[in-house]
Structure formats: C-alpha cells, structure tokens
Design a protein around this motif. Structure first.
Motif, PDB file in Angstrom:
ATOM      1  N   HIS A   9     -39.967  33.116 -53.694  1.00 14.94           N
ATOM      2  CA  HIS A   9     -39.992  32.953 -52.245  1.00 14.94           C
ATOM      3  C   HIS A   9     -41.453  32.847 -51.806  1.00 14.94           C
ATOM      4  O   HIS A   9     -42.285  33.674 -52.216  1.00 14.94           O
ATOM      5  CB  HIS A   9     -39.301  34.129 -51.554  1.00 14.94           C
ATOM      6  N   ALA A 139     -30.664  34.832 -59.501  1.00 18.55           N
ATOM      7  CA  ALA A 139     -31.817  35.359 -58.781  1.00 18.55           C
ATOM      8  C   ALA A 139     -32.433  36.509 -59.559  1.00 18.55           C
ATOM      9  O   ALA A 139     -31.817  37.060 -60.470  1.00 18.55           O
ATOM     10  CB  ALA A 139     -31.384  35.820 -57.389  1.00 18.55           C
ATOM     11  N   HIS A 156     -34.363  28.706 -51.609  1.00 15.67           N
ATOM     12  CA  HIS A 156     -34.550  29.642 -50.493  1.00 15.67           C
ATOM     13  C   HIS A 156     -34.365  28.864 -49.205  1.00 15.67           C
ATOM     14  O   HIS A 156     -34.685  27.680 -49.129  1.00 15.67           O
ATOM     15  CB  HIS A 156     -35.951  30.266 -50.526  1.00 15.67           C
ATOM     16  N   ASN A 157     -33.888  29.551 -48.153  1.00 16.29           N
ATOM     17  CA  ASN A 157     -33.585  28.854 -46.920  1.00 16.29           C
ATOM     18  C   ASN A 157     -34.024  29.621 -45.678  1.00 16.29           C
ATOM     19  O   ASN A 157     -33.539  29.346 -44.604  1.00 16.29           O
ATOM     20  CB  ASN A 157     -32.070  28.576 -46.850  1.00 16.29           C
ATOM     21  N   PRO A 161     -36.479  36.528 -47.996  1.00 17.54           N
ATOM     22  CA  PRO A 161     -35.574  36.274 -49.127  1.00 17.54           C
ATOM     23  C   PRO A 161     -34.156  36.741 -48.791  1.00 17.54           C
ATOM     24  O   PRO A 161     -33.968  37.804 -48.218  1.00 17.54           O
ATOM     25  CB  PRO A 161     -36.157  37.130 -50.253  1.00 17.54           C
ATOM     26  N   ASP A 162     -33.185  35.906 -49.128  1.00 20.28           N
ATOM     27  CA  ASP A 162     -31.786  36.247 -48.890  1.00 20.28           C
ATOM     28  C   ASP A 162     -30.941  35.563 -49.953  1.00 20.28           C
ATOM     29  O   ASP A 162     -30.530  34.413 -49.788  1.00 20.28           O
ATOM     30  CB  ASP A 162     -31.346  35.820 -47.495  1.00 20.28           C
ATOM     31  N   PHE A 163     -30.703  36.261 -51.050  1.00 15.62           N
ATOM     32  CA  PHE A 163     -29.931  35.693 -52.155  1.00 15.62           C
ATOM     33  C   PHE A 163     -28.487  35.403 -51.766  1.00 15.62           C
ATOM     34  O   PHE A 163     -27.789  34.667 -52.447  1.00 15.62           O
ATOM     35  CB  PHE A 163     -29.956  36.611 -53.369  1.00 15.62           C
ATOM     36  N   ASP A 165     -27.600  33.865 -49.039  1.00 13.06           N
ATOM     37  CA  ASP A 165     -27.577  32.608 -48.288  1.00 13.06           C
ATOM     38  C   ASP A 165     -26.889  31.538 -49.128  1.00 13.06           C
ATOM     39  O   ASP A 165     -27.245  31.338 -50.290  1.00 13.06           O
ATOM     40  CB  ASP A 165     -29.005  32.188 -47.954  1.00 13.06           C
ATOM     41  N   CYS A 168     -28.661  29.305 -51.613  1.00 19.36           N
ATOM     42  CA  CYS A 168     -29.062  29.822 -52.933  1.00 19.36           C
ATOM     43  C   CYS A 168     -28.014  29.529 -54.010  1.00 19.36           C
ATOM     44  O   CYS A 168     -28.319  29.583 -55.192  1.00 19.36           O
ATOM     45  CB  CYS A 168     -29.320  31.321 -52.859  1.00 19.36           C
TER      46      CYS A 168
END
Length: 179
Positions: A9, A139, A156-157, A161-163, A165, A168
């Motif tokens: 990220h 991840a 990543h979006n 960081p948000d695995f 999402d 991902c």
C-alpha cells in the motif's frame, strides 16, 4: 499453481522488504499457500504460540487469503500467523455479518527465515473452503524492526489498506478439471 506479485500500500512503505509474492496451489484435499518475502532482514516474526485459533493476528506479521464464490456478496477470510495461530471468518457482505468459520481440522503453517528471504507455507483443508471456482485476494501484513508495518495485496483501492475491499479480490481459481 498461480503465483502473484503483491503490491505494498503506497501509504505504508516497507523498511527493507523489496517484494512479496503469493502462490495458491490446489492439491486434492488441501489448498497449499505460499508467501515469499524478499528483503527479510528486518522482518519481525511472531513467536511460536502453537496451533489454535486467535483473533487480531493482523496486528503483527500475518498472511491472509479472502475467498468469494462468484455472484455472492459473502466471502471467507483466513488469517495465518507464523506463530502457528490462525482463524477463519465468514462475512455475509463487505465487512458485515462476521462469524467464525467452522474447520474440520486446523491448517498447518511453517515459516523459514533467512537474512534476505523468508517463506511462509500453509496447508488448508480444502473441505473447509467454498468449492472453486472463486475470486480471491491474497494479502500480507509485514512488521519490521523499528515499528514499520506494510500492507501487501493484489490490489488496493483506498487511502487506507483494506484487504476486505472487493478490488483486492483480483485473482480467480477455476473449478477443478474433473476429466
């Protein structure tokens, strides 16, 4: 076998880690997973704790896979630690309806760490996971000396960081060939 390069990220740069790759290998009754960390000289490996479920594994070096059957909002999260602790969760939709997922037997985990390279291997009972085909995201949370944490995923979006999402979940595992 599918091998993927994970992306750090951009808001959480690693200290020494140069590259993380992840691999999925369906193997009959097992799903074999491997993460390879290049530049592991500052990597902090959680101490051995023995097999067993634990929450909060992502707060230290941890390896994760998210699995989502096609056309479904729900998904499975599997967390695996070099300490040999692990956990698995079901979600009914994005970060909603979390519950502990039943497993017929515990995953097996092993970490090998050298000066420049570390490899984390896991074997997960295939019967504990949704049947392929599915979308998935691999991840890793990498903790290094000096308090540095980097967050690696297929994509990543967001600013953080948000695995979980859906962006991902950038890889697909086909249904096994039954011929």
């Amino acid at each position: 076998m599918q091998t993927h390069s994970l992306i750090a990220h951009p808001g959480f740069a690693p200290a020494a880690v140069k590259k993380v790759t992840a691999r999925v290998t369906p193997d009959g009754e097992w799903l074999r997973l491997r993460w390879r960390i290049e530049g592991a000289q500052k990597l902090i490996v959680p101490p051995f704790a023995g097999k067993g479920r634990a929450d909060g594994l992502w707060q230290a070096t941890c390896f994760e896979i998210f699995i989502q059957p096609p056309g479904e909002a729900g998904y499975v999260e599997l967390n695996l630690s070099p300490s040999e602790r692990w956990n698995a969760y079901d979600f009914v939709a994005y970060r909603q309806g979390m519950s502990e997922r039943s497993f017929p037997r515990e995953p097996s985990c092993a970490m090998r760490k050298g000066e420049a390279l570390a490899i984390f291997d896991a074997a997960v009972p295939a019967s504990a996971l949704p049947s392929a085909p599915w979308r998935y995201g691999m991840a890793a949370v990498i903790e290094e000396e000096g308090g540095t944490k980097s967050f690696w995923a297929l994509a990543h979006n967001a600013d953080k960081p948000d695995f979980h999402d859906p962006a991902c979940f950038a890889a697909e595992l086909a249904a096994p060939d039954r011929a």
